[in-house]
Design a protein around this motif. Structure first.
Motif, mmCIF file in Angstrom:
data_model
loop_
_atom_site.group_PDB
_atom_site.id
_atom_site.type_symbol
_atom_site.label_atom_id
_atom_site.label_comp_id
_atom_site.label_asym_id
_atom_site.label_seq_id
_atom_site.Cartn_x
_atom_site.Cartn_y
_atom_site.Cartn_z
ATOM 1 N N ILE A 171 -24.885 -34.695 8.969
ATOM 2 C CA ILE A 171 -24.665 -35.011 10.389
ATOM 3 C C ILE A 171 -23.905 -36.321 10.519
ATOM 4 C CG2 ILE A 171 -25.804 -35.625 12.556
ATOM 5 C CD1 ILE A 171 -28.090 -33.721 11.716
ATOM 6 N N TYR A 172 -24.311 -37.321 9.706
ATOM 7 C CA TYR A 172 -23.645 -38.626 9.737
ATOM 8 C C TYR A 172 -22.170 -38.505 9.351
ATOM 9 C CZ TYR A 172 -22.307 -43.328 8.270
ATOM 10 O OH TYR A 172 -21.642 -44.516 8.112
ATOM 11 N N ASN A 173 -21.914 -37.765 8.268
ATOM 12 C CA ASN A 173 -20.532 -37.592 7.810
ATOM 13 C C ASN A 173 -19.700 -36.828 8.832
ATOM 14 O OD1 ASN A 173 -20.970 -38.945 5.393
ATOM 15 N ND2 ASN A 173 -21.578 -37.083 4.296
ATOM 16 N N LYS A 174 -20.320 -35.831 9.458
ATOM 17 C CA LYS A 174 -19.617 -35.055 10.474
ATOM 18 C C LYS A 174 -19.273 -35.931 11.678
ATOM 19 C CE LYS A 174 -19.903 -30.828 13.219
ATOM 20 N NZ LYS A 174 -20.739 -29.653 13.580
ATOM 21 N N ASP A 175 -20.265 -36.731 12.128
ATOM 22 C CA ASP A 175 -20.028 -37.641 13.259
ATOM 23 C C ASP A 175 -18.964 -38.675 12.912
ATOM 24 O OD1 ASP A 175 -21.917 -36.312 14.729
ATOM 25 O OD2 ASP A 175 -23.533 -37.761 14.333
ATOM 26 N N LYS A 176 -19.007 -39.158 11.664
ATOM 27 C CA LYS A 176 -18.036 -40.149 11.211
ATOM 28 C C LYS A 176 -16.633 -39.542 11.188
ATOM 29 C CE LYS A 176 -17.222 -43.453 7.468
ATOM 30 N NZ LYS A 176 -17.692 -43.933 6.137
ATOM 31 N N LYS A 177 -16.542 -38.291 10.734
ATOM 32 C CA LYS A 177 -15.255 -37.596 10.682
ATOM 33 C C LYS A 177 -14.695 -37.387 12.078
ATOM 34 C CE LYS A 177 -13.074 -33.384 8.910
ATOM 35 N NZ LYS A 177 -13.306 -32.091 8.206
ATOM 36 N N VAL A 178 -15.565 -36.958 13.015
ATOM 37 C CA VAL A 178 -15.132 -36.739 14.405
ATOM 38 C C VAL A 178 -14.681 -38.054 15.027
ATOM 39 C CG1 VAL A 178 -15.907 -36.091 16.715
ATOM 40 C CG2 VAL A 178 -16.564 -34.698 14.744
ATOM 41 N N SER A 179 -15.434 -39.120 14.782
ATOM 42 C CA SER A 179 -15.067 -40.442 15.320
ATOM 43 C C SER A 179 -13.716 -40.899 14.784
ATOM 44 C CB SER A 179 -16.145 -41.472 14.966
ATOM 45 O OG SER A 179 -17.379 -41.128 15.533
ATOM 46 N N LYS A 180 -13.491 -40.647 13.483
ATOM 47 C CA LYS A 180 -12.222 -41.017 12.871
ATOM 48 C C LYS A 180 -11.077 -40.223 13.472
ATOM 49 C CE LYS A 180 -9.943 -41.498 8.373
ATOM 50 N NZ LYS A 180 -10.088 -41.279 6.911
ATOM 51 N N GLN A 181 -11.297 -38.940 13.731
ATOM 52 C CA GLN A 181 -10.268 -38.091 14.332
ATOM 53 C C GLN A 181 -9.932 -38.556 15.743
ATOM 54 O OE1 GLN A 181 -12.004 -34.183 14.006
ATOM 55 N NE2 GLN A 181 -11.185 -33.824 11.952
ATOM 56 N N ILE A 182 -10.962 -38.889 16.521
ATOM 57 C CA ILE A 182 -10.743 -39.380 17.884
ATOM 58 C C ILE A 182 -9.967 -40.689 17.863
ATOM 59 C CG2 ILE A 182 -11.889 -40.281 19.953
ATOM 60 C CD1 ILE A 182 -14.165 -38.288 19.399
ATOM 61 N N LEU A 183 -10.351 -41.586 16.952
ATOM 62 C CA LEU A 183 -9.669 -42.872 16.831
ATOM 63 C C LEU A 183 -8.200 -42.670 16.435
ATOM 64 C CD1 LEU A 183 -9.751 -45.946 16.833
ATOM 65 C CD2 LEU A 183 -10.500 -45.866 14.439
ATOM 66 N N ALA A 206 -4.568 -33.459 9.251
ATOM 67 C CA ALA A 206 -5.492 -32.801 8.332
ATOM 68 C C ALA A 206 -5.499 -31.283 8.455
ATOM 69 C CB ALA A 206 -6.904 -33.339 8.559
ATOM 70 N N SER A 207 -5.106 -30.746 9.611
ATOM 71 C CA SER A 207 -5.130 -29.307 9.832
ATOM 72 C C SER A 207 -4.119 -28.951 10.923
ATOM 73 C CB SER A 207 -6.534 -28.858 10.253
ATOM 74 O OG SER A 207 -6.828 -29.344 11.554
#
Length: 229
Positions: free
Chosen positions: A22-34, A95-96
């Motif tokens: 969950i932490y890694n997923k949230d971190k990934k989403v935050s990075k994408q938004i940033l 990334a995609s």
């Protein structure tokens, strides 16, 4: 007792794994938004700068004035070529395909919005017809970016997509006909070479890609009843 302790430890380990996911997923989403936010602001800055060069051409600081005078930079930034190159670069570095669509749309939204906000509220005019072209390009940019993402690969589809991109830039860079061939500007040539380097494959595939790009470019110029370049 030992069995219960091991069972408890397993449950704790599984819980920690879930929490880490969950932490890694949230971190990934935050990075994408940033990343998307940075691209949006980057587009806004470039759009504002582009219109500033165009509107304040006679009052530019010395270095900017020299650069603009030598390279005709304000007219170059008013063309499609540099923005298409930036969009392609954002696409292939995403990334995609979906991220490419989102990021490129953010870039064009920031760039086009700030360019025409500056035009309307500071320069004091609004070229409606020309603006509609850029608004339309912004709307279709996610779909083009989605397919441009596949140009980063090495398969046959990637070669075709890359050839299509280079075909567009070829017609934006060169003016040609049955008995003439001319270069629009040195900056357009720089953009075209940068695109080739960005999309290059193996030597053989790059050669095929260039050949296809020229054929597509000439065909498009003959078939289409209008040209944006």
């Amino acid at each position: 007792m030992i069995y219960e302790d091991k069972k408890s430890e397993c449950r704790k380990a599984e819980k920690m794994k879930k929490q880490m996911k969950i932490y890694n997923k949230d971190k990934k989403v935050s990075k994408q938004i940033l990343t998307t936010l940075v691209i949006l602001l980057f587009g806004a800055a470039l759009g504002t700068f582009s219109k500033y060069l165009d509107y304040r051409q006679a009052q530019l600081p010395y270095l900017l004035h020299i650069m603009d005078e030598r390279l005709d930079f304000h007219n170059f930034l008013g063309s499609f070529a540099p923005w298409i190159l930036i969009a392609v670069c954002i696409s292939v570095k995403s990334a995609s395909p979906v991220r490419a669509a989102v990021n490129v749309f953010a870039f064009f939204t920031g760039m086009v919005s700030c360019y025409y906000l500056y035009t309307n509220f500071i320069a004091g005019f609004f070229p409606r017809n020309y603006a509609m072209i850029w608004f339309a390009l912004t709307m279709v940019s996610p779909f083009m970016a989605f397919f441009c993402w596949y140009a980063r690969e090495n398969g046959k589809a990637a070669v075709i997509f890359s050839a299509g991109i280079l075909a567009v830039l070829f017609n934006l860079t060169f003016s040609y006909g049955l008995i003439y061939f001319d270069v629009r500007s040195i900056m357009h040539v720089v953009v075209f070479i940068a695109a080739i380097l960005l999309l290059r494959k193996s030597p053989a595939k790059t050669l095929v890609m260039m050949g296809m790009a020229i054929i597509i470019a000439i065909s498009v110029k003959i078939i289409l009843p209008f040209h944006l370049w």
